[in-house]
Design a protein around this motif. Sequence first.
Motif, mmCIF file in Angstrom:
data_model
loop_
_atom_site.group_PDB
_atom_site.id
_atom_site.type_symbol
_atom_site.label_atom_id
_atom_site.label_comp_id
_atom_site.label_asym_id
_atom_site.label_seq_id
_atom_site.Cartn_x
_atom_site.Cartn_y
_atom_site.Cartn_z
ATOM 1 N N SER A 105 -39.591 -20.839 12.422
ATOM 2 C CA SER A 105 -38.850 -21.106 13.658
ATOM 3 C C SER A 105 -38.473 -19.823 14.369
ATOM 4 N N SER A 106 -38.398 -18.723 13.609
ATOM 5 C CA SER A 106 -37.930 -17.461 14.179
ATOM 6 C C SER A 106 -38.638 -16.295 13.499
ATOM 7 N N MET B 186 -36.104 -19.529 9.315
ATOM 8 C CA MET B 186 -35.337 -20.665 9.822
ATOM 9 C C MET B 186 -34.859 -20.400 11.240
ATOM 10 N N VAL B 187 -34.092 -21.316 11.807
ATOM 11 C CA VAL B 187 -33.671 -21.215 13.207
ATOM 12 C C VAL B 187 -32.819 -19.976 13.465
ATOM 13 N N ASP B 188 -31.960 -19.620 12.514
ATOM 14 C CA ASP B 188 -31.114 -18.435 12.686
ATOM 15 C C ASP B 188 -31.253 -17.524 11.474
ATOM 16 N N LYS C 228 -30.398 -24.330 10.155
ATOM 17 C CA LYS C 228 -29.523 -23.500 10.995
ATOM 18 C C LYS C 228 -28.155 -23.475 10.341
ATOM 19 N N SER D 271 -24.199 -25.550 10.873
ATOM 20 C CA SER D 271 -24.476 -26.682 11.748
ATOM 21 C C SER D 271 -24.040 -27.976 11.067
ATOM 22 N N LEU E 293 -30.843 -30.257 16.921
ATOM 23 C CA LEU E 293 -31.565 -29.664 15.803
ATOM 24 C C LEU E 293 -32.582 -30.618 15.182
#
Length: 196
Positions: free
Chosen positions: A10-11, A27-29, A61, A64, A82
Amino acid sequence: LDARVWQYASSGTYADTISVAAEPLGMVDTPSGIGPGLVFARWYASSVAPNRRVLLVPAAKGSSGLTSGGVAGWTYGVSGGLTAQAIAQTLEATAAAGGNARIVAALWLQGETDASNNVTQATYAAALDALIAGLRDELDAPTLPFIIARMVPEYVTGTASQIDAAHVDSPFRVDNVAVAVARPAGMTPDSLHYNA
């Protein structure tokens, strides 16, 4: 590194591409601990034909909530949320992996934010069940195994016990759901995340 285990991140440097999986996953973050993804993928790779590869789709994330609503949460049905992002990323990953790709499981490790927000067992359970049903529907995988990793045992006190109870009860509410039991003393110094 395991040459059979890949990720569709994702990143990071390899976002939206297939690359060899390594901790921390994309992952997202920015990850603040490790999740069950890579360990599960290595185990799964050892149980399938040697010519098969495993592709992780890390969509986690930190901080969350399932019941937070809005785009910062996992509430199913929120446009841009998400869950919607995870579904879109999974569909992109399976398309990138080619025609023989199939989705074999969804892994879930979450609940601390909802515990901090004093979410009740019933509210969390209803939201989790809706997420599982929506995920299966949108991925066209009605019997997709959904594996819930319990939160760090030392964290499961007070309101966190409500979320833990919703996790533990999930297989009795929804078919093809399993709960992975956590080992004590496996946490990072923040008493919240797992260590290796």
